[in-house]
Design a protein around this motif. Structure first.
Motif, PDB file in Angstrom:
ATOM      1  N   GLY A  40     -61.218 -32.919-105.481  1.00  0.00           N
ATOM      2  CA  GLY A  40     -61.342 -33.051-104.286  1.00  0.00           C
ATOM      3  C   GLY A  40     -60.178 -32.492-103.351  1.00  0.00           C
ATOM      4  N   CYS A  98     -65.386 -36.011-102.641  1.00  0.00           N
ATOM      5  CA  CYS A  98     -64.887 -36.140-103.911  1.00  0.00           C
ATOM      6  C   CYS A  98     -63.590 -36.802-103.885  1.00  0.00           C
ATOM      7  CB  CYS A  98     -64.318 -34.769-104.425  1.00  0.00           C
ATOM      8  SG  CYS A  98     -65.815 -33.811-105.125  1.00  0.00           S
ATOM      9  N   ALA A 156     -61.899 -36.594-109.875  1.00  0.00           N
ATOM     10  CA  ALA A 156     -62.708 -36.281-108.756  1.00  0.00           C
ATOM     11  C   ALA A 156     -61.705 -36.133-107.758  1.00  0.00           C
ATOM     12  CB  ALA A 156     -63.664 -37.555-108.620  1.00  0.00           C
TER      13      ALA A 156
END
Length: 67
Positions: free
Chosen positions: A57, A9, A53
């Protein structure tokens, strides 16, 4: 496993933040004949998606470390 998902990610997020045109060339450029560029809105939304993202992540990465 969550650490690996977090790394993926983060990598995808960094690509979207650093070079948002890359995703457009992969997804949309083959549909257009000739020179065409992504719109400013597409670039802005891709960068925002990249930041989201990266945040997910980091959460996945640290959840994987501490579990």
């Amino acid at each position: 496993m969550l650490m690996f998902a977090g790394i993926i990610c983060i990598a995808i997020g960094l690509i979207n933040v650093i070079n948002p045109n890359f995703a457009w060339y992969l997804k949309e450029s083959w549909k257009v004949d000739g020179d065409s560029e992504p719109s400013d809105t597409y670039i802005a939304l891709t960068k925002i998606g990249g930041v989201i993202a990266i945040v997910f992540g980091v959460i996945f990465f640290f959840t994987g470390i501490f579990s």
